[in-house]
Write a protein that holds these residues in place. Structure first.
Motif, PDB file in Angstrom:
ATOM      1  N   GLN A  71      -8.825   9.192   7.728  1.00  0.00           N
ATOM      2  CA  GLN A  71      -8.425   9.978   6.555  1.00  0.00           C
ATOM      3  C   GLN A  71      -7.386   9.226   5.730  1.00  0.00           C
ATOM      4  N   ASP A  72      -6.425   8.592   6.406  1.00  0.00           N
ATOM      5  CA  ASP A  72      -5.409   7.809   5.696  1.00  0.00           C
ATOM      6  C   ASP A  72      -6.033   6.659   4.918  1.00  0.00           C
ATOM      7  N   VAL A  73      -7.043   6.033   5.495  1.00  0.00           N
ATOM      8  CA  VAL A  73      -7.739   4.938   4.799  1.00  0.00           C
ATOM      9  C   VAL A  73      -8.426   5.487   3.552  1.00  0.00           C
ATOM     10  N   LYS A  74      -9.180   6.578   3.708  1.00  0.00           N
ATOM     11  CA  LYS A  74      -9.902   7.179   2.573  1.00  0.00           C
ATOM     12  C   LYS A  74      -8.966   7.601   1.453  1.00  0.00           C
ATOM     13  N   ARG A  75      -7.820   8.138   1.820  1.00  0.00           N
ATOM     14  CA  ARG A  75      -6.863   8.659   0.834  1.00  0.00           C
ATOM     15  C   ARG A  75      -5.885   7.598   0.324  1.00  0.00           C
ATOM     16  N   LYS A  76      -6.033   6.379   0.806  1.00  0.00           N
ATOM     17  CA  LYS A  76      -5.151   5.261   0.414  1.00  0.00           C
ATOM     18  C   LYS A  76      -3.702   5.513   0.807  1.00  0.00           C
ATOM     19  N   ALA A  77      -3.504   6.264   1.902  1.00  0.00           N
ATOM     20  CA  ALA A  77      -2.156   6.513   2.411  1.00  0.00           C
ATOM     21  C   ALA A  77      -1.692   5.377   3.308  1.00  0.00           C
ATOM     22  N   ALA A  78      -2.637   4.697   3.949  1.00  0.00           N
ATOM     23  CA  ALA A  78      -2.315   3.553   4.807  1.00  0.00           C
ATOM     24  C   ALA A  78      -3.564   2.708   4.982  1.00  0.00           C
ATOM     25  N   ALA A  79      -3.348   1.418   5.128  1.00  0.00           N
ATOM     26  CA  ALA A  79      -4.428   0.520   5.524  1.00  0.00           C
ATOM     27  C   ALA A  79      -4.342   0.421   7.043  1.00  0.00           C
ATOM     28  N   VAL A  80      -5.471   0.586   7.715  1.00  0.00           N
ATOM     29  CA  VAL A  80      -5.491   0.558   9.173  1.00  0.00           C
ATOM     30  C   VAL A  80      -6.304  -0.651   9.622  1.00  0.00           C
ATOM     31  N   PHE A  81      -5.667  -1.492  10.427  1.00  0.00           N
ATOM     32  CA  PHE A  81      -6.299  -2.691  10.958  1.00  0.00           C
ATOM     33  C   PHE A  81      -6.425  -2.540  12.467  1.00  0.00           C
ATOM     34  N   VAL A  82      -7.620  -2.816  12.986  1.00  0.00           N
ATOM     35  CA  VAL A  82      -7.864  -2.656  14.414  1.00  0.00           C
ATOM     36  C   VAL A  82      -8.199  -4.000  15.043  1.00  0.00           C
ATOM     37  N   PHE A  83      -7.796  -4.138  16.287  1.00  0.00           N
ATOM     38  CA  PHE A  83      -8.186  -5.288  17.092  1.00  0.00           C
ATOM     39  C   PHE A  83      -9.257  -4.802  18.055  1.00  0.00           C
ATOM     40  N   THR A  84     -10.308  -5.594  18.177  1.00  0.00           N
ATOM     41  CA  THR A  84     -11.337  -5.333  19.172  1.00  0.00           C
ATOM     42  C   THR A  84     -11.437  -6.574  20.046  1.00  0.00           C
ATOM     43  N   ALA A  85     -11.883  -6.387  21.269  1.00  0.00           N
ATOM     44  CA  ALA A  85     -12.138  -7.535  22.132  1.00  0.00           C
ATOM     45  C   ALA A  85     -13.425  -8.184  21.633  1.00  0.00           C
TER      46      ALA A  85
END
Length: 168
Positions: free
Chosen positions: A35-49
């Motif tokens: 939701q934060d990504v969609k609303r431009k409230a925060a950019a979320v970066f994930v690490f995957t193996a």
């Protein structure tokens, strides 16, 4: 970092199996991050193996912020513009899965590198973090973050320092 891949959060990422040991950070990833990504409230970066490309093993968020100049230590203020507030980048959340010890350092390094690159195009004088507890504050302090005198749980690193670390 070859055993991990950093990406922007998308629907392909399995967030439900993530467990950092802190319920509020687990809950954020599952319930609010997209939701934060969609609303431009925060950019979320994930690490995957790299061998499990959909399972999230760590994440961090970035967003714009500002800091009261009067709230910064005097030695930091000397190198900043004399505006009531100075622009910054907030690392709002940073968490790693309990099964991936040591990943926190890589998450922070990636976040700071991204901040340094961004600050070349969008002004930011500081990188700010909000430590959830003493353990988190100690983690950030080990990497040079300085507590704000009036808000001990909020720490910062001058962008000048970050850019020196990541200049290439």
């Amino acid at each position: 970092m070859s055993e991990y891949v950093c990406e922007v959060l998308t629907k392909k990422h399995n967030r439900k199996d993530f467990d950092c040991g802190v319920e509020v950070l687990n809950d954020y990833l599952v319930r609010f991050a997209s939701q934060d990504v969609k609303r431009k409230a925060a950019a979320v970066f994930v690490f995957t193996a790299s061998e499990e490309s959909s399972r999230v093993v760590g994440y961090y968020t970035l967003c714009a912020t500002s800091v009261e100049l009067s709230g910064l230590p005097e030695e930091a203020v000397k190198r900043l513009p004399r505006y009531p507030q100075v622009p910054g980048i907030l690392i709002g959340r940073l968490a790693r899965d309990v099964g991936h010890p040591g990943l926190g350092r890589l998450l922070l390094a990636d976040a700071l590198s991204r901040c340094a690159r961004s600050a070349k195009e969008i002004a930011a004088a500081v990188v700010v973090v909000d430590a959830k507890d003493k353990s988190a504050a100690d983690f950030y302090s080990r990497f040079g973050f300085i507590s704000l005198p009036k808000m001990r749980s909020r720490l910062f690193l001058p962008m000048e320092t970050v850019q020196k670390l990541y200049s290439s």
